[in-house]
Design a protein around this motif. Structure first.
Motif, PDB file in Angstrom:
ATOM      1  N   SER A 142       0.826  -1.205   0.000  1.00  0.00           N
ATOM      2  CA  SER A 142       0.000   0.000   0.000  1.00  0.00           C
ATOM      3  C   SER A 142       0.863   1.258   0.000  1.00  0.00           C
ATOM      4  CB  SER A 142      -0.958   0.012   1.192  1.00  0.00           C
ATOM      5  OG  SER A 142      -0.248  -0.024   2.407  1.00  0.00           O
ATOM      6  N   GLU A 143       2.028   1.214   0.645  1.00  0.00           N
ATOM      7  CA  GLU A 143       2.951   2.348   0.611  1.00  0.00           C
ATOM      8  C   GLU A 143       3.497   2.547  -0.802  1.00  0.00           C
ATOM      9  OE1 GLU A 143       4.916   2.542   5.043  1.00  0.00           O
ATOM     10  OE2 GLU A 143       5.564   0.941   3.708  1.00  0.00           O
ATOM     11  N   VAL A 144       3.771   1.450  -1.476  1.00  0.00           N
ATOM     12  CA  VAL A 144       4.240   1.526  -2.859  1.00  0.00           C
ATOM     13  C   VAL A 144       3.170   2.161  -3.739  1.00  0.00           C
ATOM     14  CG1 VAL A 144       4.914   0.186  -4.892  1.00  0.00           C
ATOM     15  CG2 VAL A 144       5.804  -0.438  -2.636  1.00  0.00           C
ATOM     16  N   ASP A 145       1.915   1.716  -3.576  1.00  0.00           N
ATOM     17  CA  ASP A 145       0.818   2.257  -4.381  1.00  0.00           C
ATOM     18  C   ASP A 145       0.620   3.743  -4.102  1.00  0.00           C
ATOM     19  OD1 ASP A 145       0.278  -0.115  -5.667  1.00  0.00           O
ATOM     20  OD2 ASP A 145      -1.194  -0.777  -4.181  1.00  0.00           O
ATOM     21  N   GLU A 146       0.727   4.147  -2.844  1.00  0.00           N
ATOM     22  CA  GLU A 146       0.556   5.556  -2.497  1.00  0.00           C
ATOM     23  C   GLU A 146       1.671   6.399  -3.114  1.00  0.00           C
ATOM     24  OE1 GLU A 146      -0.739   7.189   1.586  1.00  0.00           O
ATOM     25  OE2 GLU A 146       1.437   7.456   1.562  1.00  0.00           O
TER      26      GLU A 146
ATOM     27  N   ARG B 114       1.314  14.732 -13.457  1.00  0.00           N
ATOM     28  CA  ARG B 114       0.236  14.710 -14.447  1.00  0.00           C
ATOM     29  C   ARG B 114       0.399  13.559 -15.440  1.00  0.00           C
ATOM     30  NH1 ARG B 114      -2.758  19.557 -14.520  1.00  0.00           N
ATOM     31  NH2 ARG B 114      -1.858  21.251 -13.269  1.00  0.00           N
ATOM     32  N   GLU B 115       0.755  12.406 -14.923  1.00  0.00           N
ATOM     33  CA  GLU B 115       0.923  11.223 -15.763  1.00  0.00           C
ATOM     34  C   GLU B 115      -0.331  10.360 -15.705  1.00  0.00           C
ATOM     35  OE1 GLU B 115       4.317   9.395 -14.047  1.00  0.00           O
ATOM     36  OE2 GLU B 115       5.758  10.680 -15.099  1.00  0.00           O
ATOM     37  N   PRO B 116      -0.582   9.567 -16.741  1.00  0.00           N
ATOM     38  CA  PRO B 116      -1.746   8.672 -16.719  1.00  0.00           C
ATOM     39  C   PRO B 116      -1.607   7.644 -15.600  1.00  0.00           C
ATOM     40  CG  PRO B 116      -0.814   8.843 -18.936  1.00  0.00           C
ATOM     41  CD  PRO B 116       0.164   9.480 -18.010  1.00  0.00           C
ATOM     42  N   LEU B 117      -2.743   7.176 -15.109  1.00  0.00           N
ATOM     43  CA  LEU B 117      -2.722   6.120 -14.101  1.00  0.00           C
ATOM     44  C   LEU B 117      -2.073   4.873 -14.685  1.00  0.00           C
ATOM     45  CD1 LEU B 117      -6.284   6.518 -12.577  1.00  0.00           C
ATOM     46  CD2 LEU B 117      -4.143   6.691 -11.327  1.00  0.00           C
ATOM     47  N   ASP B 118      -1.076   4.365 -14.017  1.00  0.00           N
ATOM     48  CA  ASP B 118      -0.360   3.184 -14.493  1.00  0.00           C
ATOM     49  C   ASP B 118       0.135   2.402 -13.285  1.00  0.00           C
ATOM     50  OD1 ASP B 118       1.215   1.244 -15.605  1.00  0.00           O
ATOM     51  OD2 ASP B 118       2.530   2.607 -16.716  1.00  0.00           O
ATOM     52  N   LYS B 119      -0.521   1.296 -13.006  1.00  0.00           N
ATOM     53  CA  LYS B 119      -0.152   0.466 -11.856  1.00  0.00           C
ATOM     54  C   LYS B 119       0.537  -0.818 -12.306  1.00  0.00           C
ATOM     55  CE  LYS B 119      -2.128   3.383  -9.131  1.00  0.00           C
ATOM     56  NZ  LYS B 119      -1.326   4.378  -8.428  1.00  0.00           N
ATOM     57  N   SER B 120       1.222  -0.740 -13.427  1.00  0.00           N
ATOM     58  CA  SER B 120       1.922  -1.913 -13.938  1.00  0.00           C
ATOM     59  C   SER B 120       3.014  -2.341 -12.966  1.00  0.00           C
ATOM     60  CB  SER B 120       2.530  -1.624 -15.307  1.00  0.00           C
ATOM     61  OG  SER B 120       3.523  -0.617 -15.203  1.00  0.00           O
ATOM     62  N   ALA B 121       3.463  -3.576 -13.114  1.00  0.00           N
ATOM     63  CA  ALA B 121       4.503  -4.101 -12.228  1.00  0.00           C
ATOM     64  C   ALA B 121       5.777  -3.279 -12.334  1.00  0.00           C
ATOM     65  CB  ALA B 121       4.774  -5.564 -12.576  1.00  0.00           C
ATOM     66  N   ALA B 122       6.106  -2.846 -13.555  1.00  0.00           N
ATOM     67  CA  ALA B 122       7.332  -2.064 -13.745  1.00  0.00           C
ATOM     68  C   ALA B 122       7.257  -0.723 -13.018  1.00  0.00           C
ATOM     69  CB  ALA B 122       7.592  -1.850 -15.231  1.00  0.00           C
ATOM     70  N   ARG B 123       6.110  -0.044 -13.107  1.00  0.00           N
ATOM     71  CA  ARG B 123       5.958   1.251 -12.449  1.00  0.00           C
ATOM     72  C   ARG B 123       5.940   1.090 -10.934  1.00  0.00           C
ATOM     73  NH1 ARG B 123       4.268   5.565 -15.721  1.00  0.00           N
ATOM     74  NH2 ARG B 123       4.544   6.776 -13.822  1.00  0.00           N
ATOM     75  N   ARG B 124       5.312   0.034 -10.451  1.00  0.00           N
ATOM     76  CA  ARG B 124       5.250  -0.191  -9.009  1.00  0.00           C
ATOM     77  C   ARG B 124       6.648  -0.544  -8.482  1.00  0.00           C
ATOM     78  NH1 ARG B 124       2.605  -4.037  -6.967  1.00  0.00           N
ATOM     79  NH2 ARG B 124       1.775  -2.961  -5.143  1.00  0.00           N
ATOM     80  N   ARG B 125       7.412  -1.274  -9.270  1.00  0.00           N
ATOM     81  CA  ARG B 125       8.770  -1.612  -8.860  1.00  0.00           C
ATOM     82  C   ARG B 125       9.628  -0.347  -8.780  1.00  0.00           C
ATOM     83  NH1 ARG B 125      11.999  -6.379  -8.214  1.00  0.00           N
ATOM     84  NH2 ARG B 125      14.095  -5.616  -7.816  1.00  0.00           N
ATOM     85  N   ARG B 126       9.425   0.577  -9.737  1.00  0.00           N
ATOM     86  CA  ARG B 126      10.168   1.827  -9.706  1.00  0.00           C
ATOM     87  C   ARG B 126       9.808   2.640  -8.463  1.00  0.00           C
ATOM     88  NH1 ARG B 126       9.064   5.238 -14.802  1.00  0.00           N
ATOM     89  NH2 ARG B 126       9.437   3.157 -15.685  1.00  0.00           N
ATOM     90  N   ALA B 127       8.527   2.668  -8.129  1.00  0.00           N
ATOM     91  CA  ALA B 127       8.098   3.379  -6.923  1.00  0.00           C
ATOM     92  C   ALA B 127       8.702   2.743  -5.674  1.00  0.00           C
ATOM     93  CB  ALA B 127       6.572   3.380  -6.833  1.00  0.00           C
ATOM     94  N   ALA B 128       8.800   1.418  -5.682  1.00  0.00           N
ATOM     95  CA  ALA B 128       9.407   0.720  -4.540  1.00  0.00           C
ATOM     96  C   ALA B 128      10.882   1.079  -4.401  1.00  0.00           C
ATOM     97  CB  ALA B 128       9.240  -0.787  -4.710  1.00  0.00           C
ATOM     98  N   GLU B 129      11.571   1.217  -5.525  1.00  0.00           N
ATOM     99  CA  GLU B 129      12.983   1.614  -5.486  1.00  0.00           C
ATOM    100  C   GLU B 129      13.119   3.006  -4.858  1.00  0.00           C
ATOM    101  OE1 GLU B 129      15.654   0.041  -6.162  1.00  0.00           O
ATOM    102  OE2 GLU B 129      15.153  -1.638  -7.473  1.00  0.00           O
TER     103      GLU B 129
ATOM    104  N   ASP C 148       8.667 -10.623  -4.837  1.00  0.00           N
ATOM    105  CA  ASP C 148       8.185 -10.630  -6.227  1.00  0.00           C
ATOM    106  C   ASP C 148       6.667 -10.672  -6.328  1.00  0.00           C
ATOM    107  OD1 ASP C 148      10.783 -10.529  -7.119  1.00  0.00           O
ATOM    108  OD2 ASP C 148      10.969 -12.703  -7.376  1.00  0.00           O
ATOM    109  N   ALA C 149       6.023 -11.395  -5.426  1.00  0.00           N
ATOM    110  CA  ALA C 149       4.562 -11.543  -5.497  1.00  0.00           C
ATOM    111  C   ALA C 149       3.846 -10.211  -5.370  1.00  0.00           C
ATOM    112  CB  ALA C 149       4.082 -12.504  -4.408  1.00  0.00           C
ATOM    113  N   ALA C 150       4.471  -9.247  -4.712  1.00  0.00           N
ATOM    114  CA  ALA C 150       3.852  -7.939  -4.503  1.00  0.00           C
ATOM    115  C   ALA C 150       3.855  -7.101  -5.775  1.00  0.00           C
ATOM    116  CB  ALA C 150       4.537  -7.180  -3.377  1.00  0.00           C
ATOM    117  N   PHE C 151       4.601  -7.525  -6.780  1.00  0.00           N
ATOM    118  CA  PHE C 151       4.724  -6.734  -8.006  1.00  0.00           C
ATOM    119  C   PHE C 151       4.186  -7.462  -9.234  1.00  0.00           C
ATOM    120  CE2 PHE C 151       8.032  -5.467  -5.059  1.00  0.00           C
ATOM    121  CZ  PHE C 151       7.837  -4.095  -4.983  1.00  0.00           C
TER     122      PHE C 151
END
Length: 216
Positions: free
Chosen positions: A35-39, A49-64, A208-211
């Motif tokens: 949930s912290e990654v998603d936030e 102002r980017e489009p909504l994108d919850k792909s695994a790659a974008r979520r992994r970047r947010a996690a980094e 990995d399962a989280a992404f």
């Protein structure tokens, strides 16, 4: 609702909450939840102002990014850095609101609330001030570096922007600007080097399962 059914319902809710807040990354003993990654991702997409994108790659970047934030928070604690008060984030929030006529609607679209956005803006401000304090003192610029930047970058850029042949400003007229750019570059490089070294000193485990991409 019968007691057995109520227990099953509560169990299902607890399981759902566990899925939402399941572990995404572990930095030594510090847990970063999904949930912290998603936030983090939602706020970044909203602010940029980017489009909504919850792909695994974008979520992994947010996690980094959250891993880097964790390392910076540790350094702040070690050095005794005092973060700015929450009120310092209000001008930033006001600026964002002023640029978004449909602020509340857009915020809801990205799935975050104003409190979360205020907290993230405060952290951005905290990071900027800490990085300046921590890395700027070792980022002095020499006269020769300014002259090289003026000759190799500033003049060519000026000529491209002024094809009519208008002469560029004298180096002394743009010295402050060039020095600022060079210092910023040095601060960025120093921060990148520090983050790389800090990562090598901790154990970082991505779950990995989280992404994984949600199944359709």
């Amino acid at each position: 609702m019968r007691p057995a059914a109520a227990i099953l319902a509560l169990t299902a809710l607890a399981h759902a909450a566990e899925l939402i807040d399941r572990t995404a990354v572990v930095v030594d003993h510090h847990v970063i939840t999904a949930s912290e990654v998603d936030e983090q991702l939602s706020a970044a997409e909203f602010l940029n102002r980017e489009p909504l994108d919850k792909s695994a790659a974008r979520r992994r970047r947010a996690a980094e990014q959250l891993v880097e934030q964790t390392l910076l928070r540790r350094e702040m604690e070690i050095t005794g850095y005092q973060p700015p008060p929450p009120s310092d984030a209000e001008p930033l929030l006001k600026q964002v609101k002023g640029a978004r006529p449909d602020f509340d609607v857009e915020l809801a679209k990205y799935g975050i609330d104003e409190a979360a956005l205020r907290r993230i803006l405060l952290w951005q401000l905290t990071t900027i001030r800490f990085v300046e304090l921590r890395f700027r003192p070792g980022s002095a610029v020499s006269d020769s570096e300014v002259a090289e930047q003026y000759r190799e970058k500033y003049i060519p850029e000026w000529q491209r922007a002024h094809p009519g042949g208008e002469p560029p400003p004298d180096i002394e007229d743009v010295r402050e600007r060039i020095e600022g750019e060079l210092i910023e570059q040095k601060v960025d490089r120093a921060l990148d080097t520090w983050l790389q070294q800090a990562r090598e000193q901790v154990r970082i485990r991505f779950v990995d399962a989280a992404f994984q991409e949600p199944s359709s």
